[in-house]
Every structure is written in structure tokens, then in C-alpha cells.
Design a protein around this motif. Sequence first.
Motif: not given
Length: 464
Positions: A23-34
Motif C-alpha cells: 500500500f505504501f508503494l502504491l501511495s508513493f507512486g501515485f501521490c508522489g508523482w502528482c
Amino acid sequence: MAGFKPAFFMLQVDFFRLVLILFFLLSFGFCGWCWRDQFAGKLISSCNDGKILCCTILVMALLAVLLSPAPFVAFLELSYIVGLLVSSWLVSFASIKIKSLIAWRVIGGLLILLILMHSVYAMDIISLRHAFMTRHDATPGFSHDRLFSDLAAGVIPLAVLYSVSRRRLSVSAICLSVPPLAVWWYLLFISEGRSGILSLVLAGLVVAVLYRKAVLIPIFVLLLSSVVGLVGWFIFNPMVKRSSGEVFQRDIRSGSGRWELWRDAISYASDNFPFGIGPMQYAGDGIMRGGSAHNLILNTAAEWGAVLAVILVAVLVKGGLEVLRRAVVLPDAEKPIYACLIMSFFAVMINLQFSGAHIAPSSALVIIVSAGFVFGYRGEEMNYAPHLKMQYRSYGAIAWAGVMLVLAYLFYAGLEMYWLSLDSQLLCMQQEGRLHLFPRFWAQGRLECMQMVAPDHWLFWSWR
């Protein structure tokens, strides 16, 4: 079948941890890129404000990893810490965008609902096991009762948000909040969660002294729920030994082995100055006892070196002073909400000096949320001039790609360590002579046991 149930439960616990990391990885991938522009801007501004400090931390951390007896294991710990720091920043940036009372009310309401669901489940288990239960049975759903204490220290103050995030006093909201919170206080008492109780009490005192009359509602909710939980502990306490009349299952005046752990940590820090024994090596030093120092500062001194431990203390003090400074300048209408965030943050930080909560991903999630909320509340969004936008965008893409690579290593190497921990579990129990697990990164995890079953595994490679 008797041995299958504990093993199946541990698989469930570790599967939950895997889900959290994914879940952390997916959150990083989406929110971090935004938010990569803001991330790069914050990173660059932080480095510009303290170049010497940032360089010192980076160099000391890399040297501690490279000089560790197992550099790949050490880098696993470093990647985990990077994940905690970056996710805290993500939460803080997200909380900046929370402008309405309704959003905080929803957050508090969801936490109250989750606490209520767990409370019903816990009371059902306690009623079934009342005649023969131990304090470890008092916190069902957790592999150890200390994990519940670590979680409760940060979650209980945040749940009070449901009662205070309103324009006027709501008696119905208080009446809905107190029962589930009282059950969690009750579980803290019967599971003898001393660290969680102490942390909540001290955090409440800090807020009461800081805000006084402005925080009567959150203090009242916490006080009332704790009193109800304490009364329940007196009346319905399955821990009391009927034959001897003893109330506690252990000597609550003892340090539960922490004095020895802290003494060892100080010795490791002094004998291995300035880089310590190596990240995660508290779980692989050949001594069959707890896998961490149960103290964030001493654990850092032992594993990462005294220099980084001193820097950590300075950062924590500076962060605490920043929280208090921001608390003073807030208008009175917002103080009850910020008081809940302060209590959660301070309770978590105090609890970290008596536990290894930062190691378990579920407990670390509370650290991330509490730190992110308290530093992000009413913070200023970072807006960059148009001519700097493209520059930050390129920096942000590169920085975020690096973070994602580090976290991908965390997930892959963590899986490898998980399977090693399963393979070495029986051997570890034989070495110890009793059914006892040593938590570090997974529910099991003595590194020397893993090396016995897989001495040539790439995680344990070293150039020493």
C-alpha cells in the motif's frame, strides 16, 4: 493441528504487513508523482537551509550502512526509514489541503468506527477466554500486546477529533466517542500497557498546560473515557489470580528487560564509535534477546552511531519546539483540533522511548500519520514561480524515481527476509529453548538464525 494455528496466525500477521508495505508503494507512486514538484522543492530548500547538517546525516548514514557486517541488510533498514520519512511528508502535505472541519470530523469518525469494531471483537474474545486468559489475549488481532499499546498511544487522541471538530459543543458526539475509547483504555489497563498509558497521560498534561481552558473538550473526553476504562478494569478484570488475589501478571515496577537492553545499547555505541554496530544488527548480535533497544534514541546510537543519535535528538527537540510555536499562534477556534494532533504526536514520541514501535509497520503507520498531521496542519503550500516550475519538475522526477527504487528494494529484500525468517523460525526456537519470537522487521527475525539456514544468501554478503 495445535501447532498449525499459531503458524497460520503468524502468516496472517506477516501477510498484513506485506499488504501495508505494498500500500505504501502504491501511495508513493501515485501521490508522489502528482506532488513531485513540491517534493523536490522541499528537498532542495531543506538542503539549502542546512547544507552541513544534511551532508553530515547523508555521509554518516551511508558509512554506517557500508561498514555494517551485512550492508544489504543495513540498506534494507535505510530504505525502510526513507519510506517512513517520505510518507510522513506526504501526509503533512495532504493535511495542508484539509481546510474544513468536516474533513477532520470524518477522520475522527472513521477512527471511532474502527475502534468500535475492534472493541466489540476484543470484548467477545475476552468473555470467551475469561477463565483462563493471559494479558496477551487481551489485545486480539495483534501479534503482541505491546503493538496494541503502540497503536493506541497515537490513535486515541486522533479519534477525539470526532468530538472537537465542530463549531459548537456536541454532547451526542461525546456520547458516541466515549464508549469505544473507554474499551481501548480498558484493554490498555488489562494488558498492562504501561508505555501507552504513560505516553497518553504525559501528552495530555502537555496540552492542558499549553492551552488550558481552550482544550476542555478533548481533555474531558480523554479523561472520562480513561476513568470509565479504569472502573471497568476494577470491576471486570480477568487478570486477577483468584487463588492469590494478585492483580497484575507481572511486576509492573520492573523494566521488563529494558534496563539490560539500554545498557547494551550504550555499550554498543561507545565500543563502536562513531558508526555503531550496524543497522538491524541488534537483531543479529548473537545474543538471544530482544531485537531492538526499545528506545529510539539508544537504538539509533547502538546501530547507527552516537553522532546520528545526537542529531536525531536535536531534530526531535527542534520539531517539538516548532509544534509548540505553531500551537501558540493558532486562533482559539482551532486549538482543540491542533491539541488532538499534538497529543497524538507527543504520545507517539514519548512511547518511542520505551518501545520499538518504529520497527513494526503497523505501529510505524501511526507515527507517519501523527507526525504528518501535526506538521502539516495549517501549513503553507509550496508554490513556485513559473520560471522555476520546469526545473523543479525535472528534479522532482529524478528524486521521486530514486525514492521508488529504494522502496522497490525495501519490498523485494523484505520478501527475501520474510522467507528466511520462516525457514529459520524452528531453529531459532530450538536455540532459545522455548516458543518465543523476536520481532524486528517481521514477526520473526533473528538474523543469526537466518544465517545458520542460509549462510550464502546475498543479504548477508559482506566485504569484511
